[in-house]
Write a protein that holds these residues in place. Structure first.
Motif, PDB file in Angstrom:
ATOM      1  N   VAL A 197       0.921  -1.059  -0.232  1.00 48.89           N
ATOM      2  CA  VAL A 197       0.390  -0.283  -0.225  1.00 48.89           C
ATOM      3  C   VAL A 197       0.786   1.362  -0.133  1.00 48.89           C
ATOM      4  CG1 VAL A 197      -1.863   1.050   1.139  1.00 48.89           C
ATOM      5  CG2 VAL A 197      -1.773  -0.903   1.097  1.00 48.89           C
ATOM      6  N   TYR A 198       0.868   2.123  -0.966  1.00 50.67           N
ATOM      7  CA  TYR A 198       1.620   3.073  -1.629  1.00 50.67           C
ATOM      8  C   TYR A 198       0.613   4.676  -0.898  1.00 50.67           C
ATOM      9  CZ  TYR A 198       3.435   1.022  -4.519  1.00 50.67           C
ATOM     10  OH  TYR A 198       4.822  -0.678  -5.156  1.00 50.67           O
ATOM     11  N   LEU A 236       0.618   8.327   0.069  1.00 46.53           N
ATOM     12  CA  LEU A 236       1.121   9.405  -0.831  1.00 46.53           C
ATOM     13  C   LEU A 236       1.546  10.649  -0.156  1.00 46.53           C
ATOM     14  CD1 LEU A 236      -0.783   9.023  -4.069  1.00 46.53           C
ATOM     15  CD2 LEU A 236       1.254   7.916  -3.411  1.00 46.53           C
ATOM     16  N   VAL A 237       0.500  10.502   1.210  1.00 46.88           N
ATOM     17  CA  VAL A 237       0.357  11.131   2.321  1.00 46.88           C
ATOM     18  C   VAL A 237       1.470  11.518   3.002  1.00 46.88           C
ATOM     19  CG1 VAL A 237      -0.288  12.101   4.397  1.00 46.88           C
ATOM     20  CG2 VAL A 237      -1.446  11.166   3.226  1.00 46.88           C
ATOM     21  N   HIS A 238       2.381  10.060   3.585  1.00 48.48           N
ATOM     22  CA  HIS A 238       3.704  10.037   4.160  1.00 48.48           C
ATOM     23  C   HIS A 238       4.802   9.837   3.486  1.00 48.48           C
ATOM     24  CE1 HIS A 238       0.294   9.904   7.488  1.00 48.48           C
ATOM     25  NE2 HIS A 238       1.453  10.772   7.968  1.00 48.48           N
ATOM     26  N   GLY A 239       4.628   9.448   2.194  1.00 53.09           N
ATOM     27  CA  GLY A 239       5.810   8.934   1.518  1.00 53.09           C
ATOM     28  C   GLY A 239       6.661   7.850   1.503  1.00 53.09           C
ATOM     29  N   VAL A 240       5.672   6.589   2.321  1.00 53.31           N
ATOM     30  CA  VAL A 240       5.995   5.371   3.066  1.00 53.31           C
ATOM     31  C   VAL A 240       4.946   3.691   2.028  1.00 53.31           C
ATOM     32  CG1 VAL A 240       6.867   6.643   4.862  1.00 53.31           C
ATOM     33  CG2 VAL A 240       4.910   5.132   4.809  1.00 53.31           C
ATOM     34  N   GLU A 241       5.511   3.329   2.336  1.00 52.90           N
ATOM     35  CA  GLU A 241       5.546   1.675   1.887  1.00 52.90           C
ATOM     36  C   GLU A 241       4.919   0.719   3.101  1.00 52.90           C
ATOM     37  OE1 GLU A 241       7.678  -0.194  -1.738  1.00 52.90           O
ATOM     38  OE2 GLU A 241       7.703   1.101  -2.800  1.00 52.90           O
ATOM     39  N   ARG A 242       3.221   0.519   2.894  1.00 58.40           N
ATOM     40  CA  ARG A 242       2.715  -0.168   4.080  1.00 58.40           C
ATOM     41  C   ARG A 242       2.481  -2.045   3.698  1.00 58.40           C
ATOM     42  NH1 ARG A 242       1.941   3.101   7.812  1.00 58.40           N
ATOM     43  NH2 ARG A 242       2.406   5.638   7.665  1.00 58.40           N
ATOM     44  N   ARG A 243       2.790  -2.635   4.362  1.00 55.68           N
ATOM     45  CA  ARG A 243       2.366  -4.257   4.445  1.00 55.68           C
ATOM     46  C   ARG A 243       1.811  -4.533   5.234  1.00 55.68           C
ATOM     47  NH1 ARG A 243       6.874  -3.458   0.990  1.00 55.68           N
ATOM     48  NH2 ARG A 243       6.868  -3.819  -0.623  1.00 55.68           N
ATOM     49  N   VAL A 284      -7.666   4.187  -2.378  1.00 54.22           N
ATOM     50  CA  VAL A 284      -7.835   4.168  -3.505  1.00 54.22           C
ATOM     51  C   VAL A 284      -7.443   2.689  -4.128  1.00 54.22           C
ATOM     52  CG1 VAL A 284      -8.770   6.635  -2.995  1.00 54.22           C
ATOM     53  CG2 VAL A 284      -7.427   6.026  -4.322  1.00 54.22           C
ATOM     54  N   PRO A 285      -7.850   2.866  -5.289  1.00 57.08           N
ATOM     55  CA  PRO A 285      -7.232   1.825  -6.143  1.00 57.08           C
ATOM     56  C   PRO A 285      -6.375   2.435  -7.136  1.00 57.08           C
ATOM     57  CG  PRO A 285      -9.873   1.047  -6.347  1.00 57.08           C
ATOM     58  CD  PRO A 285      -9.529   2.367  -5.840  1.00 57.08           C
ATOM     59  N   GLY A 286      -4.963   1.532  -7.144  1.00 59.93           N
ATOM     60  CA  GLY A 286      -4.195   2.527  -8.216  1.00 59.93           C
ATOM     61  C   GLY A 286      -3.416   1.159  -8.961  1.00 59.93           C
ATOM     62  N   SER A 287      -2.490   2.329  -9.688  1.00 60.46           N
ATOM     63  CA  SER A 287      -1.261   1.468 -10.471  1.00 60.46           C
ATOM     64  C   SER A 287       0.105   1.999 -11.056  1.00 60.46           C
ATOM     65  CB  SER A 287      -1.653   0.549 -11.862  1.00 60.46           C
ATOM     66  OG  SER A 287      -2.434   2.193 -12.561  1.00 60.46           O
ATOM     67  N   ILE A 292      -2.705   5.111  -0.108  1.00 61.11           N
ATOM     68  CA  ILE A 292      -3.480   5.826   0.779  1.00 61.11           C
ATOM     69  C   ILE A 292      -3.359   7.445  -0.201  1.00 61.11           C
ATOM     70  CG2 ILE A 292      -3.091   7.067   3.346  1.00 61.11           C
ATOM     71  CD1 ILE A 292      -2.182   4.671   3.752  1.00 61.11           C
ATOM     72  N   VAL A 293      -4.925   7.663   0.335  1.00 57.94           N
ATOM     73  CA  VAL A 293      -4.180   9.658  -1.317  1.00 57.94           C
ATOM     74  C   VAL A 293      -4.716  10.722   0.437  1.00 57.94           C
ATOM     75  CG1 VAL A 293      -4.980   8.504  -3.720  1.00 57.94           C
ATOM     76  CG2 VAL A 293      -6.877   9.513  -1.728  1.00 57.94           C
ATOM     77  N   LYS A 294      -5.498   9.986   1.431  1.00 52.56           N
ATOM     78  CA  LYS A 294      -5.880  11.051   2.833  1.00 52.56           C
ATOM     79  C   LYS A 294      -5.984  10.337   3.249  1.00 52.56           C
ATOM     80  CE  LYS A 294      -9.792  13.370   2.338  1.00 52.56           C
ATOM     81  NZ  LYS A 294     -10.958  14.023   1.930  1.00 52.56           N
ATOM     82  N   TYR A 295      -5.950  10.721   4.650  1.00 47.86           N
ATOM     83  CA  TYR A 295      -6.058  10.955   5.707  1.00 47.86           C
ATOM     84  C   TYR A 295      -8.180  10.975   5.996  1.00 47.86           C
ATOM     85  CZ  TYR A 295      -2.790   8.003   6.950  1.00 47.86           C
ATOM     86  OH  TYR A 295      -1.840   7.026   6.397  1.00 47.86           O
TER      87      TYR A 295
END
Length: 272
Positions: free
Chosen positions: A210-211, A213-220, A230-233, A253-256
């Motif tokens: 899960v990317y 985008l708010v914090h600039g990290v990758e999550r699993r 949201v779905p992305g690619s 993740i586009v926002k909180y």
């Protein structure tokens, strides 16, 4: 049989459980404990970590292993054939669960709290926990041992996967006040933290990145509290993929969650 006695009974190896003449009584006591919520397949620690309760999952599996398949009457239609140990759960008005007509099934051994609304057709499997005020919409699945919190909305076609084996594997967890959009899928022990929002079509597994985008990290393995996913690619790797412009799914993740997001998901309260 008290809960601690159940833990001792089903904490043994399978051969010892099968050979014990009290197995039928123990199984019935297990179903009753699961349905009243005094035992559950996973619990949340004070540190927020979810921990599986292996003996509960072992006990559920024992019920499958040591019971025959029997016919279940179905009115004027052909009968169903399933394990004798897990018939459908029969609710009554005192349970204060709203089950709308149209083909919903709730299996025995599932905890469904007062104030839950189940729209047809939906399915809640053994060992699942569905807390107060949750909406289970049409064609939604709550899989075996899945843990769904208070005030959750599972939109139409949402799939909350079951994790019954291995017994030490944590089930899928959807914490309180999460909004799960239509046709979402959450599988393989993934945890969605409180007040998160999954937009329609998001699919999450143990292998999903899960990317944020708010914090600039990758999550699993986990979506943080309040995250809006949201779905992305993203571009698929390799020259073959590059030449053809191929991409792979990449939920983002586009926002909180904020007041505007809360307003957008408030409609569910009116439906109750």
């Amino acid at each position: 049989m008290r809960d601690e006695q159940l833990a001792a009974f089903f904490g043994r190896d399978d051969a010892a459980i099968a050979a014990d003449p009290a197995i039928a009584d123990a199984h019935e006591a297990l179903l009753q404990a699961l349905e009243r919520g005094s035992v559950r397949a996973a619990v949340r620690g004070d540190d927020g970590t979810w921990r599986v309760v292996p003996w509960v999952k072992r006990a559920i599996l024992a019920g499958f292993r040591h019971a025959p398949v029997v016919p279940y009457p179905n009115g004027d239609h052909p009968p169903f054939f399933d394990k004798a140990s897990y018939p459908l759960r029969r609710l009554d008005l005192a349970d204060r669960v709203r089950v709308v007509p149209g083909g919903t099934s709730i299996r025995r051994g599932a905890f469904v709290a007062p104030g839950v609304v189940v729209m047809p057709p939906a399915y809640v499997n053994v060992g699942a926990w569905v807390d107060e005020g949750t909406m289970v919409d049409s064609h939604a699945l709550v899989g075996s041992c899945a843990q769904v919190g208070e005030g959750v909305h599972l939109s139409a076609g949402a799939q909350i996967g079951g994790v019954l084996e291995p017994v030490n594997k944590s089930p899928v967890v959807i914490e309180d006040h999460v909004f799960v959009g239509a046709l979402c899928g959450v599988f393989e022990g993934f945890v969605v933290r409180e007040r998160a929002v999954l937009a329609a079509g998001v699919v999450l597994t143990s292998a999903t990145t899960v990317y944020d985008l708010v914090h600039g990290v990758e999550r699993r393995g986990e979506v943080p509290a309040g995250a809006v996913v949201v779905p992305g690619s993203r571009p698929a790797s390799g020259e073959f993929a590059r030449q053809r412009g191929l991409t792979v799914a990449a939920p983002m993740i586009v926002k909180y969650r904020d007041a505007r997001t809360d307003a957008a998901t408030a409609l569910e309260a009116a439906l109750r």
